[in-house]
Design a protein around this motif. Sequence first.
Motif, mmCIF file in Angstrom:
data_model
loop_
_atom_site.group_PDB
_atom_site.id
_atom_site.type_symbol
_atom_site.label_atom_id
_atom_site.label_comp_id
_atom_site.label_asym_id
_atom_site.label_seq_id
_atom_site.Cartn_x
_atom_site.Cartn_y
_atom_site.Cartn_z
ATOM 1 N N UNK A 60 19.262 4.893 0.010
ATOM 2 C CA UNK A 60 18.043 5.686 -0.157
ATOM 3 C C UNK A 60 17.481 5.627 -1.580
ATOM 4 N N UNK A 61 18.327 5.777 -2.589
ATOM 5 C CA UNK A 61 17.832 5.736 -3.970
ATOM 6 C C UNK A 61 17.225 4.366 -4.294
ATOM 7 N N UNK A 62 17.861 3.301 -3.816
ATOM 8 C CA UNK A 62 17.337 1.965 -4.060
ATOM 9 C C UNK A 62 16.013 1.738 -3.348
ATOM 10 N N UNK A 63 15.900 2.283 -2.133
ATOM 11 C CA UNK A 63 14.649 2.156 -1.392
ATOM 12 C C UNK A 63 13.518 2.863 -2.124
ATOM 13 N N UNK A 64 13.793 4.045 -2.642
ATOM 14 C CA UNK A 64 12.766 4.774 -3.396
ATOM 15 C C UNK A 64 12.346 3.988 -4.633
ATOM 16 N N UNK A 65 13.310 3.366 -5.295
ATOM 17 C CA UNK A 65 13.006 2.614 -6.510
ATOM 18 C C UNK A 65 12.141 1.395 -6.208
ATOM 19 N N UNK A 66 12.493 0.646 -5.163
ATOM 20 C CA UNK A 66 11.711 -0.566 -4.864
ATOM 21 C C UNK A 66 10.325 -0.210 -4.336
ATOM 22 N N UNK A 67 10.214 0.900 -3.627
ATOM 23 C CA UNK A 67 8.891 1.357 -3.201
ATOM 24 C C UNK A 67 8.037 1.702 -4.417
ATOM 25 N N UNK A 68 8.592 2.467 -5.317
ATOM 26 C CA UNK A 68 7.863 2.941 -6.504
ATOM 27 C C UNK A 68 7.434 1.783 -7.410
ATOM 28 N N UNK A 69 8.348 0.848 -7.656
ATOM 29 C CA UNK A 69 8.123 -0.176 -8.664
ATOM 30 C C UNK A 69 7.451 -1.439 -8.133
ATOM 31 N N UNK A 70 7.679 -1.761 -6.857
ATOM 32 C CA UNK A 70 7.222 -3.061 -6.375
ATOM 33 C C UNK A 70 6.372 -3.009 -5.101
ATOM 34 N N UNK A 71 6.793 -2.265 -4.107
ATOM 35 C CA UNK A 71 6.122 -2.353 -2.812
ATOM 36 C C UNK A 71 4.782 -1.633 -2.792
ATOM 37 N N UNK A 72 4.758 -0.393 -3.257
ATOM 38 C CA UNK A 72 3.487 0.343 -3.272
ATOM 39 C C UNK A 72 2.463 -0.353 -4.165
ATOM 40 N N UNK A 73 2.826 -0.802 -5.385
ATOM 41 C CA UNK A 73 1.841 -1.528 -6.211
ATOM 42 C C UNK A 73 1.378 -2.840 -5.584
ATOM 43 N N UNK A 74 2.166 -3.411 -4.664
ATOM 44 C CA UNK A 74 1.791 -4.695 -4.059
ATOM 45 C C UNK A 74 0.717 -4.552 -2.992
ATOM 46 N N UNK A 75 0.461 -3.348 -2.505
ATOM 47 C CA UNK A 75 -0.565 -3.177 -1.489
ATOM 48 C C UNK A 75 -1.944 -3.452 -2.086
ATOM 49 N N UNK A 76 -2.785 -4.209 -1.391
ATOM 50 C CA UNK A 76 -4.138 -4.461 -1.902
ATOM 51 C C UNK A 76 -4.961 -3.183 -1.923
ATOM 52 N N UNK A 77 -6.028 -3.184 -2.692
ATOM 53 C CA UNK A 77 -6.863 -1.979 -2.820
ATOM 54 C C UNK A 77 -7.387 -1.534 -1.462
ATOM 55 N N UNK A 78 -7.811 -2.478 -0.666
ATOM 56 C CA UNK A 78 -8.238 -2.192 0.704
ATOM 57 C C UNK A 78 -7.284 -2.942 1.633
ATOM 58 N N UNK A 79 -6.455 -2.186 2.335
ATOM 59 C CA UNK A 79 -5.376 -2.798 3.096
ATOM 60 C C UNK A 79 -5.662 -2.753 4.589
ATOM 61 N N UNK A 80 -5.382 -3.871 5.244
ATOM 62 C CA UNK A 80 -5.393 -3.944 6.701
ATOM 63 C C UNK A 80 -3.975 -3.605 7.155
#
Length: 366
Positions: A60-80
């Motif tokens: 869980x802690x690792x998932x939160x970290x990768x979401x915060x640092x990499x996955x959420x920022x990787x989403x385009x401004x307008x996402x399909x």
Amino acid sequence: MKITGVELRRIAMPLVSPFRTSFGTETARDVLLVRVVTPESEGWGECVAMSEPLYSPEYADGAADVLRRFLIPALPEHVDARLVGAALEHVKGHQMAKAALEAAVLDASLRASGESFGRFLGAERDRVPCGVSVGIMDSIPRLLDTVEGYLAEGYVRIKLKIEPGRDLAPVRAVRERFGDDVLLQVDANAAYTLADAPRLARLDEFGLLLIEQPLADDDLVQHAALARRLATPICLDESITSAAQAAAAITLGSCSIINIKPGRVGGYLESRRIHDLCRAHGVAVWCGGMLETGIGRAANVALAALPGFTLPGDTSASGRYFATDVTEPFELSDGHLEVPRGPGLGVEPLPEVLAEVTTATEWIPR
């Protein structure tokens, strides 16, 4: 669809009873929830990673970290919502974190359009048959009492967790007590090696639906060798992390059944791809569970309503694991759960319950 922000929320969910498998015992779930907010709606996803990297490398802690640092920022401004997987593909692994984010984006998008999760995925049923997973017990009498209780509740299939030394005797006891008509399967969670093939072959006499993940998750070749030595069908769980892995397992003859867990394979769209692949090759599938709250359970029930899910899944009622769920509880009716029909997941967290179980929140603006 424009995302204005994402909330990461941790909640603590005590289990109604300890749940023991070959890799450990859980008494509570430390759950990471993902909430995606848009100008039109919001959506929820549940990350099924455990507190410790025991079932898989994720936690869980690792998932939160990768979401915060990499996955959420990787989403385009307008996402399909249908292309979230492609936007996250450059990040290696972290399937459970990706699945939670994808589910939240899909939920938000479908709520805005008024379409249900089940209809979007291609569900063809309005309710699904439910099995129940029974953890390793410290005594056979206790196991028999537990199984009797679940059968009385109406569950249509029993799954017994097993490990070396706690396999033949409990399976035999359940068969002798409840008869051959009970749909029965076992789950080893990779606790055996190919050297155990003679012992595993002794399970053939009990007429099991399947033996789930007997060997190591990274060994499709030895699963194929084992499959040739058993009459009981082999089902793969931990080994299947993508549609590509499913295709490899089918080609090698490593299994004849696949347990599809959306968190393990990176999301519900990849789950649908695996479903389509297996259906085309005549491989049965069923929907596994990771002790989800009502948020993850709603999505799993919708997935399990697709036509290729021909075996009862681990989509148990809320009360199997939690005294109080974070959504309105899923309740068993004649051995089935209803597929939510409302927009998106068709369920929402109950604010008062969510507030009570929340241990931390983090807002990530976009």
